[in-house]
Scaffold this motif. Structure first.
Motif, PDB file in Angstrom:
ATOM      1  N   UNK B  52       0.864  -1.176  -0.012  1.00 30.69           N
ATOM      2  CA  UNK B  52       0.192   0.023   0.042  1.00 30.69           C
ATOM      3  C   UNK B  52       0.990   1.441   0.075  1.00 30.69           C
ATOM      4  N   UNK B  53       0.320   2.072  -0.735  1.00 32.03           N
ATOM      5  CA  UNK B  53       1.246   3.593  -0.731  1.00 32.03           C
ATOM      6  C   UNK B  53       0.519   4.613   0.283  1.00 32.03           C
ATOM      7  N   UNK B  54       0.508   5.735   0.091  1.00 33.21           N
ATOM      8  CA  UNK B  54      -0.153   6.773   0.916  1.00 33.21           C
ATOM      9  C   UNK B  54      -1.754   6.402   1.248  1.00 33.21           C
ATOM     10  N   UNK B  55      -2.067   6.824   2.306  1.00 31.75           N
ATOM     11  CA  UNK B  55      -3.600   6.818   2.533  1.00 31.75           C
ATOM     12  C   UNK B  55      -4.253   7.690   1.699  1.00 31.75           C
ATOM     13  N   UNK B  56      -5.565   7.465   1.298  1.00 33.62           N
ATOM     14  CA  UNK B  56      -6.247   8.377   0.264  1.00 33.62           C
ATOM     15  C   UNK B  56      -7.609   8.448   0.625  1.00 33.62           C
ATOM     16  N   UNK B  57      -8.092   9.859   0.379  1.00 35.61           N
ATOM     17  CA  UNK B  57      -9.506  10.211   0.898  1.00 35.61           C
ATOM     18  C   UNK B  57     -10.066  10.726  -0.504  1.00 35.61           C
ATOM     19  N   UNK B  82     -17.922   9.720  -2.151  1.00 29.84           N
ATOM     20  CA  UNK B  82     -17.363  10.804  -2.189  1.00 29.84           C
ATOM     21  C   UNK B  82     -17.112  11.100  -0.610  1.00 29.84           C
ATOM     22  N   UNK B  83     -16.055  11.488   0.030  1.00 31.31           N
ATOM     23  CA  UNK B  83     -15.761  11.408   1.393  1.00 31.31           C
ATOM     24  C   UNK B  83     -15.274  10.474   2.117  1.00 31.31           C
ATOM     25  N   UNK B  84     -15.208   9.103   1.417  1.00 34.62           N
ATOM     26  CA  UNK B  84     -14.811   8.015   2.122  1.00 34.62           C
ATOM     27  C   UNK B  84     -13.252   7.962   2.414  1.00 34.62           C
ATOM     28  N   UNK B 105     -14.118   9.260 -13.033  1.00 31.76           N
ATOM     29  CA  UNK B 105     -13.205  10.304 -12.828  1.00 31.76           C
ATOM     30  C   UNK B 105     -13.269  10.533 -11.291  1.00 31.76           C
ATOM     31  N   UNK B 106     -12.260  10.677 -10.715  1.00 27.83           N
ATOM     32  CA  UNK B 106     -12.069  10.956  -9.360  1.00 27.83           C
ATOM     33  C   UNK B 106     -11.008  11.956  -9.020  1.00 27.83           C
ATOM     34  N   UNK B 107     -11.390  12.478  -7.992  1.00 32.01           N
ATOM     35  CA  UNK B 107     -10.300  13.367  -7.233  1.00 32.01           C
ATOM     36  C   UNK B 107     -10.159  12.997  -5.614  1.00 32.01           C
ATOM     37  N   UNK B 108      -8.656  12.539  -5.618  1.00 35.16           N
ATOM     38  CA  UNK B 108      -8.333  11.864  -4.165  1.00 35.16           C
ATOM     39  C   UNK B 108      -7.289  12.772  -3.416  1.00 35.16           C
ATOM     40  N   UNK B 109      -7.272  12.850  -2.068  1.00 33.16           N
ATOM     41  CA  UNK B 109      -6.358  13.223  -1.208  1.00 33.16           C
ATOM     42  C   UNK B 109      -5.450  12.422  -0.853  1.00 33.16           C
ATOM     43  N   UNK B 110      -4.100  12.327  -1.293  1.00 34.07           N
ATOM     44  CA  UNK B 110      -2.993  11.307  -0.657  1.00 34.07           C
ATOM     45  C   UNK B 110      -2.658  12.155   0.684  1.00 34.07           C
ATOM     46  N   UNK B 171     -23.338  11.476   3.494  1.00 37.01           N
ATOM     47  CA  UNK B 171     -22.544  12.296   2.985  1.00 37.01           C
ATOM     48  C   UNK B 171     -22.971  13.644   2.560  1.00 37.01           C
ATOM     49  N   UNK B 172     -24.221  13.805   2.601  1.00 32.15           N
ATOM     50  CA  UNK B 172     -24.818  15.042   1.863  1.00 32.15           C
ATOM     51  C   UNK B 172     -24.394  15.309   0.545  1.00 32.15           C
ATOM     52  N   UNK B 173     -24.572  14.103  -0.187  1.00 34.65           N
ATOM     53  CA  UNK B 173     -23.860  14.268  -1.512  1.00 34.65           C
ATOM     54  C   UNK B 173     -25.042  14.624  -2.573  1.00 34.65           C
ATOM     55  N   UNK B 174     -26.180  14.054  -2.487  1.00 27.02           N
ATOM     56  CA  UNK B 174     -26.938  14.217  -3.265  1.00 27.02           C
ATOM     57  C   UNK B 174     -28.683  13.784  -2.717  1.00 27.02           C
ATOM     58  N   UNK B 175     -29.508  14.394  -3.296  1.00 28.48           N
ATOM     59  CA  UNK B 175     -30.808  14.102  -3.120  1.00 28.48           C
ATOM     60  C   UNK B 175     -30.873  12.474  -3.029  1.00 28.48           C
ATOM     61  N   UNK B 176     -31.427  11.861  -1.832  1.00 32.14           N
ATOM     62  CA  UNK B 176     -31.457  10.450  -1.753  1.00 32.14           C
ATOM     63  C   UNK B 176     -32.511   9.787  -2.840  1.00 32.14           C
ATOM     64  N   UNK B 177     -33.505  10.685  -3.439  1.00 32.92           N
ATOM     65  CA  UNK B 177     -34.457   9.854  -4.100  1.00 32.92           C
ATOM     66  C   UNK B 177     -34.075  10.261  -5.768  1.00 32.92           C
TER      67      UNK B 177
END
Lengths: 245, 245
Positions: B52-57, B82-84, B105-110, B171-177
């Motif tokens: 494993x490399x760096x931890x990612x969010x 998102x957020x995990x 396509x994703x964005x991660x923080x290492x 995660x408050x990402x989207x409307x549930x429905x």
DNA sequence: CGTGAGTTTGATGCTAATCAACTGACGTGG
DNA sequence: CCACGTCAGTTGATTAGCATCAAACTCACG
């Protein structure tokens, strides 16, 4: 097992499999209060939806984790062997998300949850060992998912036999090639997502191919090569080598 | 997302879902070095058997965990939103036991693994949050095992839709429905242990029953009552309420 | 001995896999 | 701008693996 120190020795030994403990760590563990108790086969250690009680270490015997669907179908999600820590899955949770039940008559050591949390939070080596133990449990759950989701009935049964053999070997419980897997065929079915009838046929097939022998619940591995190949078994998910980190 | 503080804010928010963090904890997290990077759909974040490399969010987009059998069959063992936190499963392990791959396509923080370990080992609240996050991941894996091992095709698909909806809501990402589940039917099949063809039929069935609507990858829940009942869905395994311990 | 839990075996049926063909959306290059 | 390839989704026909049902059998145990 009546010696009150023995259960904590077992815990030291188990945690040492996951991370090295120094003298002080061991003394801290020996300083824990523990109560040893026995439970008959079928007895519950935790029930789903209940508030977890004390943390338990399995000293002798076998146990299983399970969950149920509304239809009443049972999925066994893990087998616990002598030496296993039973409650780290709930160490920081308020509600059990699965049940834990004795497969055989068992002996467990109970340790106060708060005391164990305190140790984890103050002693880095113990934290590492417990965290690693929990990560390995997660890895095993994912392997079971692969097993149930993608492998054939024959592979599933063979895989479960291989995994138990290797884990027993690590715990130095028994000889790898002739050990007791104290589960009925119905329980094997609930662990692998198939019916007892089909488990029976797959077992007989493995016996007829010379991979294993069975006498009551005693399963003997006759041909590890053939069995582990039939199982698609690769032990790396068990993370047997202690971490270098 | 170009603001270098934003990713760490996301991490604070995510960990706060699992355990309360005080001012000092938050400052400690903001003190971490982090690198934000983008990855196209299909890109690998970790590969099984690698170190494993760096931890990612995961800051934006969706990812999945997977394992393969020798026959090449893929089992998806988890969906990440998102957020995990992506790497706590390997925080203390030397070898990845599964692969992690971008679904979109994703964005991660290492974040440097050692730095995060240091925080976990010195700040009790952060330890509790990370440990709890890992325990919840384990609980989800066991629920998936129940899903794949015991439920019908229709239930499996409905369950996956319900789970994702509830987790997105947290995660408050989207409307549930009316949310996006950016998976092909083949991927849905690999997550639920069935073929894409059968996934297609089950989805159509759920649509025809008025439980959901689908337009491209956008899945809209039309009737939560009926869907969650069809799914045998009980969100308690997600441990949504923060622990009192 | 009688009982019951667990195992074994056979017959039958159903769920979901497999195979195959077709559709539509999309991107690419001529 | 259209021909073409590719990928995901859709649908039908067929098949296989496993579930289900049923009944006999074994054997430990009271």
């Amino acid at each position: 097992m009546n010696d009150p120190v023995a259960p904590l020795e077992q815990l030291v030994q188990t945690l040492s499999c996951f991370a090295p403990l120094d003298q002080e760590d061991q003394e801290a563990i020996y300083g824990l209060a523990s109560v040893t108790r026995e439970l008959p086969a079928g007895g519950y250690l935790i029930r789903e939806f209940q508030r977890p009680g004390p943390c338990q270490v399995l000293l002798a015997g076998f146990a299983m984790r399970s969950k149920f669907s509304v239809e009443g179908a049972r999925q066994i999600t893990g087998i616990q062997l002598p030496g296993d820590l039973l409650d780290i899955q709930h160490l920081y949770l308020d509600q059990a998300d699965h049940s834990l039940q004795a497969l055989t008559n068992i002996t467990v050591a109970e340790i106060d949850r708060m005391q164990l949390q305190g140790l984890v939070e103050t002693r880095i080596n113990i934290l590492r060992a417990v965290f690693r133990a929990d990560e390995v449990e997660g890895s095993i759950a994912r392997e079971w998912l692969l097993n149930v989701g993608q492998r054939t009935g024959r592979q599933r049964i063979a895989h479960l036999i291989c995994e138990t053999a290797v884990r027993l070997k690590r715990q130095n419980v028994d000889d790898m090639f002739g050990y007791v897997l104290p589960m009925t065929q119905e329980q094997l079915g609930d662990a692998t997502g198939m019916t007892a009838v089909h488990v029976n046929r797959m077992l007989k097939q493995l016996v007829s191919e010379g991979c294993i022998a069975r006498d009551r619940h005693k399963t003997t591995i006759l041909n590890w090569e053939r069995l582990s190949e039939a199982a698609d078994f690769n032990p790396s998910y068990l993370h047997l080598q202690p971490s270098s980190r």
